[in-house]
Write an enzyme that holds these catalytic residues in place. Structure first.
Site, PDB file in Angstrom:
ATOM      1  N   ARG A 147      -1.842 -68.664 -21.770  1.00 15.91           N
ATOM      2  CA  ARG A 147      -2.699 -68.549 -20.591  1.00 15.91           C
ATOM      3  C   ARG A 147      -1.978 -67.674 -19.566  1.00 15.91           C
ATOM      4  NH1 ARG A 147      -2.394 -73.968 -22.113  1.00 15.91           N
ATOM      5  NH2 ARG A 147      -4.370 -74.887 -22.826  1.00 15.91           N
ATOM      6  N   LYS A 171      -0.541 -76.914 -19.869  1.00 13.66           N
ATOM      7  CA  LYS A 171      -1.283 -77.930 -19.123  1.00 13.66           C
ATOM      8  C   LYS A 171      -0.640 -79.304 -19.298  1.00 13.66           C
ATOM      9  CE  LYS A 171      -5.901 -75.865 -18.962  1.00 13.66           C
ATOM     10  NZ  LYS A 171      -7.332 -76.048 -19.293  1.00 13.66           N
ATOM     11  N   HIS A 242      -8.601 -64.670 -19.616  1.00 16.18           N
ATOM     12  CA  HIS A 242      -8.459 -65.354 -20.907  1.00 16.18           C
ATOM     13  C   HIS A 242      -8.788 -64.448 -22.099  1.00 16.18           C
ATOM     14  CE1 HIS A 242      -7.154 -69.308 -20.116  1.00 16.18           C
ATOM     15  NE2 HIS A 242      -7.978 -69.965 -20.898  1.00 16.18           N
ATOM     16  N   ARG A 245      -6.158 -64.022 -24.719  1.00 18.59           N
ATOM     17  CA  ARG A 245      -5.934 -65.315 -25.378  1.00 18.59           C
ATOM     18  C   ARG A 245      -7.009 -65.540 -26.439  1.00 18.59           C
ATOM     19  NH1 ARG A 245      -3.613 -70.472 -24.692  1.00 18.59           N
ATOM     20  NH2 ARG A 245      -5.033 -72.259 -24.725  1.00 18.59           N
ATOM     21  N   HIS A 268      -3.738 -76.520 -27.505  1.00 15.74           N
ATOM     22  CA  HIS A 268      -4.939 -77.341 -27.373  1.00 15.74           C
ATOM     23  C   HIS A 268      -4.628 -78.776 -27.802  1.00 15.74           C
ATOM     24  CE1 HIS A 268      -7.882 -73.692 -27.759  1.00 15.74           C
ATOM     25  NE2 HIS A 268      -7.438 -73.871 -26.532  1.00 15.74           N
ATOM     26  N   TYR A 277     -13.382 -70.874 -32.004  1.00  8.71           N
ATOM     27  CA  TYR A 277     -13.013 -69.543 -32.487  1.00  8.71           C
ATOM     28  C   TYR A 277     -13.482 -69.310 -33.914  1.00  8.71           C
ATOM     29  CZ  TYR A 277     -10.194 -69.405 -28.273  1.00  8.71           C
ATOM     30  OH  TYR A 277      -9.795 -69.418 -26.969  1.00  8.71           O
TER      31      TYR A 277
END
Length: 296
Positions: A147, A171, A242, A245, A268, A277
């Site tokens: 990110r 995150k 993004h 990414r 994730h 994706y």
């Protein structure tokens, strides 16, 4: 009620370790919810809130033209808040039980083709310290799928280039180790040795990527750089921070990468987030089929 809200936000920060932007989103949603309860429902005690009050608030959002995605986010914020209140014994019941969230349609992420990525990466020629920096940032983003917030948070000590990996804090303050290829590694090493010292000036910072004041680059600063480089590359698509990414993940899967490995590299928590994706790659395959099959 505002005191309970502040207690909840403190809980999210200290105990859950959520990112600042996530906490700001919770705060915004819950402030509008509490204001509605006070002004419209005349409620100033959270213990008397009912399922019907919450449904009325959701209907209020719908009438204001809020999207299903926005309403679903409000429900998630309200549910977490009331569960917190119940655990803290502020209330005696959870009125969000049996309230279902609308399933928002997830738009497929926009990605660049391999040719567009190549064109973008070739724009910075490396003739100035800033071009060397821009080249290193783009190569690193595409090589790792980080990110932008993670990229600009990197410290010099996070780049383990001789060992072929980058240490990244994502995150929820979670650390992950991401492998990087030879091209990106060389670009970052060249930046550290040839350009970063001249950008550093007299400022003391361990930030890896610096702005023209010698301080750590901001998200907005990177976004301006990316838009300018995309324009110079002749890319017509509406890029977001993004985009690289998304392109990283899509190109890996198109070339046979394992979904679990991509999930781990992207950081994730849930593989369902990564699975979007696979839909992108299927859509691209259909487009290729339609363009080139003689009887499509």
């Amino acid at each position: 009620m505002q005191d309970h809200l502040q207690d909840f936000l403190h809980f999210l920060l200290v105990e859950k370790g959520l990112a600042d932007n996530t906490i700001i989103s919770y705060e915004r949603d819950l402030k509008s919810y509490l204001l509605y309860l006070q002004k419209v429902e005349n409620i100033d005690n959270l213990n008397v809130v009912t399922r019907g009050n919450i449904l009325q608030f959701l209907n209020f959002l719908h009438e204001k033209g809020k999207s299903s995605k926005t309403i679903a986010r409000h429900i998630a914020s309200i549910r977490s808040f009331h569960q917190f209140l119940l655990r803290e014994k502020v209330t005696e019941q959870d009125p969000t039980v049996h309230i279902e969230s609308p399933q928002p349609d997830k738009p497929l992420p926009k990605v660049l083709s391999v040719e567009e990525v190549q064109a973008l990466l070739e724009v910075p020629k490396g003739k100035t310290p800033f071009e060397v920096r821009d080249k290193a940032m783009l190569e690193l983003l595409y090589a790792t799928g980080m990110r932008v917030s993670e990229l600009i948070s990197l410290k010099t000590s996070d780049a383990h280039l001789t060992m072929g990996f980058i240490r990244c804090i994502g995150k929820g303050n979670k650390e992950r180790i991401i492998p990087i290829g030879n091209i990106a590694s060389k670009a970052v090493q060249h930046y550290i040795e040839a350009s970063r010292p001249s950008l550093l000036k007299k400022v003391e910072t361990d930030a890896l990527f610096l702005n023209n004041h010698g301080k750590g680059l901001s998200r907005q600063g990177f976004w301006k750089i990316l838009k300018r480089l995309a324009k110079e590359a002749g890319i017509q698509k509406d890029l977001t921070p993004h985009t690289l990414r998304h392109s990283f993940a899509t190109h890996l899967l198109e070339n046979g990468a394992d979904l679990r490995a991509v999930q781990e590299m992207l950081g994730h928590a849930d593989i369902s987030t990564t699975q979007i994706y696979t839909h992108v790659t299927k859509t691209r395959l259909k487009d290729v089929y339609s363009m080139f099959h003689p009887r499509a």
